[in-house]
Design a protein around this motif. Structure first.
Motif, PDB file in Angstrom:
ATOM      1  N   VAL A   8     -12.114 -43.969 -22.670  1.00  0.00           N
ATOM      2  CA  VAL A   8     -13.060 -44.042 -22.849  1.00  0.00           C
ATOM      3  C   VAL A   8     -13.713 -45.185 -22.252  1.00  0.00           C
ATOM      4  O   VAL A   8     -13.456 -46.104 -22.382  1.00  0.00           O
ATOM      5  CB  VAL A   8     -13.237 -43.818 -24.573  1.00  0.00           C
ATOM      6  N   ARG A   9     -14.645 -45.451 -21.857  1.00  0.00           N
ATOM      7  CA  ARG A   9     -15.762 -46.007 -21.331  1.00  0.00           C
ATOM      8  C   ARG A   9     -16.588 -46.643 -21.972  1.00  0.00           C
ATOM      9  O   ARG A   9     -16.487 -48.058 -22.388  1.00  0.00           O
ATOM     10  CB  ARG A   9     -16.566 -45.238 -20.653  1.00  0.00           C
ATOM     11  N   ASP A  10     -16.303 -46.515 -23.458  1.00  0.00           N
ATOM     12  CA  ASP A  10     -17.242 -47.198 -24.218  1.00  0.00           C
ATOM     13  C   ASP A  10     -16.455 -47.906 -25.335  1.00  0.00           C
ATOM     14  O   ASP A  10     -16.750 -48.777 -26.156  1.00  0.00           O
ATOM     15  CB  ASP A  10     -18.363 -46.825 -25.433  1.00  0.00           C
ATOM     16  N   GLY A  91     -31.632 -53.007 -26.563  1.00  0.00           N
ATOM     17  CA  GLY A  91     -31.136 -53.398 -27.934  1.00  0.00           C
ATOM     18  C   GLY A  91     -29.198 -52.758 -27.585  1.00  0.00           C
ATOM     19  O   GLY A  91     -28.300 -53.381 -27.579  1.00  0.00           O
ATOM     20  N   ARG A  92     -29.137 -51.814 -26.467  1.00  0.00           N
ATOM     21  CA  ARG A  92     -27.879 -51.251 -25.777  1.00  0.00           C
ATOM     22  C   ARG A  92     -27.025 -51.821 -25.009  1.00  0.00           C
ATOM     23  O   ARG A  92     -28.053 -52.880 -24.307  1.00  0.00           O
ATOM     24  CB  ARG A  92     -28.404 -49.978 -25.883  1.00  0.00           C
ATOM     25  N   ASP A  93     -26.278 -51.682 -25.162  1.00  0.00           N
ATOM     26  CA  ASP A  93     -25.190 -52.975 -23.635  1.00  0.00           C
ATOM     27  C   ASP A  93     -25.290 -51.776 -22.499  1.00  0.00           C
ATOM     28  O   ASP A  93     -25.453 -50.644 -22.171  1.00  0.00           O
ATOM     29  CB  ASP A  93     -24.093 -52.932 -24.206  1.00  0.00           C
ATOM     30  N   PRO A  94     -25.408 -52.338 -21.508  1.00  0.00           N
ATOM     31  CA  PRO A  94     -26.274 -51.909 -20.256  1.00  0.00           C
ATOM     32  C   PRO A  94     -24.894 -51.449 -19.468  1.00  0.00           C
ATOM     33  O   PRO A  94     -24.977 -50.336 -18.496  1.00  0.00           O
ATOM     34  CB  PRO A  94     -26.654 -52.717 -19.107  1.00  0.00           C
ATOM     35  N   HIS A  95     -23.532 -51.863 -20.071  1.00  0.00           N
ATOM     36  CA  HIS A  95     -22.524 -51.124 -19.512  1.00  0.00           C
ATOM     37  C   HIS A  95     -22.265 -49.320 -20.460  1.00  0.00           C
ATOM     38  O   HIS A  95     -21.029 -48.662 -19.631  1.00  0.00           O
ATOM     39  CB  HIS A  95     -21.381 -51.751 -19.431  1.00  0.00           C
ATOM     40  N   SER A  96     -22.708 -48.922 -21.174  1.00  0.00           N
ATOM     41  CA  SER A  96     -22.932 -47.267 -22.223  1.00  0.00           C
ATOM     42  C   SER A  96     -23.267 -47.383 -21.417  1.00  0.00           C
ATOM     43  O   SER A  96     -24.248 -46.938 -20.446  1.00  0.00           O
ATOM     44  CB  SER A  96     -23.410 -48.620 -23.664  1.00  0.00           C
ATOM     45  N   PRO A 100     -30.184 -45.952 -19.975  1.00  0.00           N
ATOM     46  CA  PRO A 100     -30.538 -44.613 -18.693  1.00  0.00           C
ATOM     47  C   PRO A 100     -30.077 -45.680 -17.113  1.00  0.00           C
ATOM     48  O   PRO A 100     -30.269 -46.572 -17.949  1.00  0.00           O
ATOM     49  CB  PRO A 100     -31.466 -44.853 -19.316  1.00  0.00           C
ATOM     50  N   ARG A 101     -29.492 -45.221 -16.238  1.00  0.00           N
ATOM     51  CA  ARG A 101     -29.507 -46.640 -15.085  1.00  0.00           C
ATOM     52  C   ARG A 101     -30.734 -46.448 -14.398  1.00  0.00           C
ATOM     53  O   ARG A 101     -31.006 -46.979 -13.807  1.00  0.00           O
ATOM     54  CB  ARG A 101     -28.317 -45.661 -14.169  1.00  0.00           C
ATOM     55  N   SER A 102     -31.594 -45.599 -14.597  1.00  0.00           N
ATOM     56  CA  SER A 102     -33.109 -45.660 -13.990  1.00  0.00           C
ATOM     57  C   SER A 102     -33.806 -46.214 -14.824  1.00  0.00           C
ATOM     58  O   SER A 102     -35.891 -46.016 -15.256  1.00  0.00           O
ATOM     59  CB  SER A 102     -33.482 -44.394 -12.942  1.00  0.00           C
ATOM     60  N   ARG A 103     -33.929 -47.103 -16.093  1.00  0.00           N
ATOM     61  CA  ARG A 103     -34.038 -47.538 -17.167  1.00  0.00           C
ATOM     62  C   ARG A 103     -35.374 -48.325 -16.602  1.00  0.00           C
ATOM     63  O   ARG A 103     -36.808 -48.211 -17.304  1.00  0.00           O
ATOM     64  CB  ARG A 103     -33.404 -48.889 -17.711  1.00  0.00           C
ATOM     65  N   ASN A 104     -35.423 -48.928 -15.458  1.00  0.00           N
ATOM     66  CA  ASN A 104     -37.037 -49.713 -15.120  1.00  0.00           C
ATOM     67  C   ASN A 104     -37.521 -48.414 -14.739  1.00  0.00           C
ATOM     68  O   ASN A 104     -38.901 -49.015 -15.019  1.00  0.00           O
ATOM     69  CB  ASN A 104     -36.515 -50.557 -14.575  1.00  0.00           C
TER      70      ASN A 104
END
Length: 131
Positions: A8-10, A91-96, A100-104
């Motif tokens: 599992v990824r997470d 506040g979430r981990d960027p690898h979760s 979202p990949r395009s958050r910015n």
């Protein structure tokens, strides 16, 4: 398959030890993000409630009416829609997988559309004389 479960990824991130200060900073980021989103949602309602209700009471299917009087509120709603994934991932981990990949890009579109909608809303309120 050979009976092995796919990782599992997470699972890596769920099992790691997070320093207490880091966990508190993430929780604070979630609270501040949610409070900011609620404030951004409540601000147009508080400022323009009477204007939007008077515009809605005169509803007609006319292109000029729809663009001139409803466009600011559509922009505000679109800005809030783009802000929702940004607030969700605060506040979430960027690898979760929930990050979202395009958050910015979402944050950029959210701020531009919301500010443009608010500016046009103020102009519509000034023309209507309710400001």
């Amino acid at each position: 398959m050979d009976g092995r479960e796919a990782p599992v990824r997470d699972s890596f991130w769920a099992d790691r030890k997070v320093p207490r200060k880091d966990a508190q900073a993430r929780a604070r980021a979630r609270r501040v993000g949610f409070a900011g989103f609620v404030l951004a949602l409540a601000l147009p309602v508080a400022l323009f409630h009477s204007l939007v209700s008077s515009i809605a009471s005169e509803f007609r299917l006319d292109f000029t009416y729809l663009v001139a009087e409803w466009f600011p509120w559509v922009l505000i709603a679109a800005g809030l829609a783009f802000a929702a994934p940004v607030v969700w991932s605060a506040g979430r981990d960027p690898h979760s997988r929930w990050y979202p990949r395009s958050r910015n890009a979402y944050a950029g579109w959210a701020s531009v559309l919301y500010i443009l909608g608010m500016a046009l809303g103020v102009q519509v309120a000034a023309v209507a004389g309710t400001l």
